[in-house]
Design an enzyme around this catalytic site. Structure first.
Site, mmCIF file in Angstrom:
data_model
loop_
_atom_site.group_PDB
_atom_site.id
_atom_site.type_symbol
_atom_site.label_atom_id
_atom_site.label_comp_id
_atom_site.label_asym_id
_atom_site.label_seq_id
_atom_site.Cartn_x
_atom_site.Cartn_y
_atom_site.Cartn_z
ATOM 1 C CG LEU A 156 120.102 20.144 29.570
ATOM 2 C CD1 LEU A 156 119.459 20.194 30.940
ATOM 3 C CD2 LEU A 156 120.121 21.534 28.931
ATOM 4 C CB SER A 157 125.336 17.017 30.603
ATOM 5 O OG SER A 157 126.629 16.664 31.022
ATOM 6 C CB SER A 158 127.100 14.505 25.962
ATOM 7 O OG SER A 158 128.137 15.395 25.582
#
Length: 336
Positions: A97-99
């Site tokens: 979902l996020s990095s």
């Protein structure tokens, strides 16, 4: 123990790790367009923005945590925070979902954003807050706005930023709609992949503004003109980001490349063309064009946003090859 309270030995390791990272970024040439960013990367501590992250392995993702009771695990976490690699920071049911993006790519994007003192910048995709911190270091908190759809992401970004001493405006909302209440902007930079260029971004920019956004595994740099128009080319750099999320958006299904020679299927520049033309050319048509035009690199492609029309093109906005981007009523495909 928290990620931002380190012993003396780890503090020294963080300082040396940050210096080594800056040297690596500099050697890559990422600072070339604007060397002033070197100071920002040398100052802003990345480890404060990744108190934990995930490393893929044979048995799935392993969590690296700065608060681990094991000193060796904490050292491993800190060393990893200063490697020039993207770091997975948020997963859900195995989906990323996020990095935190690769620092050298972040540096190149910030340099290519070509900010000037006094510019007002909107970042779409708050992520960990690290990119917003770099912008805040360069421009000042009051000049930076970052937006993300997920309230958990914006809350953690706000916390990371405060831990590092930065307080830009952090907004929870759909980045494709921009942040109209904070407009106008001199620069917009996206750290998530889009299928097209939201017209809301162009409308919220001053004439002469620059928009830098990932699109179809490339980085698109647009200059905003008058009357809600914008135009520009792709940079030559490949870029892979987590797609922009929203209630009405889904990641596109992969394009089947049957009938295309293996050397093209495995060629990153051909796959870029396929991604750009997925709704207007089948892979065989894309391959014929790619070969006929000398296997063009990213820099020969561009995008025009004009009124209700948004289209991508090869070499010339009004030339023989132009294709509408998804969700646009742009010019029909010609020149095939």
């Amino acid at each position: 123990m928290t990620a931002h309270v380190l012993g003396r030995e780890l503090e020294q390791l963080a300082v040396s790790g940050r210096a080594a990272l800056v040297r690596e970024i500099e050697a890559s040439g990422a600072f070339a367009a604007d060397p002033v960013w070197r100071e920002a990367f040398a100052t802003v501590p990345r480890h404060l923005f990744v108190p934990y992250y995930y490393v893929g392995g044979a048995r799935g993702y392993e969590r690296c945590w700065g608060g681990s009771p094991d000193p060796r695990a904490r050292e491993r976490w800190l060393r990893g925070a200063y490697e020039d690699v993207p770091l997975a920071t948020r997963l859900r049911d195995g989906e990323l979902l996020s990095s935190s993006s690769q620092p050298s790519l972040m540096a190149e994007m910030l340099a290519e954003l070509r900010v000037r003192d006094g510019d007002r910048v909107l970042e779409v995709g708050a992520g960990t807050g690290y990119n917003a911190a770099l912008l805040s270091y360069r421009l000042g908190d009051e000049r930076v706005i970052t937006v993300d759809l997920d309230p958990e992401i914006t809350e953690s970004a706000r916390r990371h930023l405060a831990d590092a001493g930065y307080r830009p405006t952090v907004v929870t909302g759909d980045g494709a709609r921009g942040v109209p209440e904070r407009a106008p902007f001199d620069r917009i930079v996206a750290t998530c992949e889009l299928a097209s260029v939201p017209r809301a971004w162009v409308a919220q920019c001053r004439p002469g503004a620059r928009i830098l956004s990932p699109l179809a595994t490339g980085l698109l740099a647009l200059t905003v003109g008058d009357a809600g128009q914008a135009e520009g080319n792709f940079l030559n750099t490949p870029a892979y980001f987590v797609p922009l999320r929203g209630t009405d958006r889904r990641a596109p299904e992969p394009v089947a490349l049957g009938g295309v020679p293996p050397r093209a299927r495995e060629n990153e520049l051909f796959r870029f063309l396929v991604a750009l033309t997925r709704d207007t050319l089948d892979p065989q048509e894309a391959y014929a064009l790619w070969e006929r035009e000398g296997r063009p690199g990213r820099g020969r492609y561009g995008v025009t946003v004009g009124g209700e029309q948004t289209w991508t093109w090869l070499d010339d906005p009004e030339g023989p090859y132009a294709w509408p981007l998804p969700g646009s009523s742009g010019p029909g495909l010609v020149g095939t």
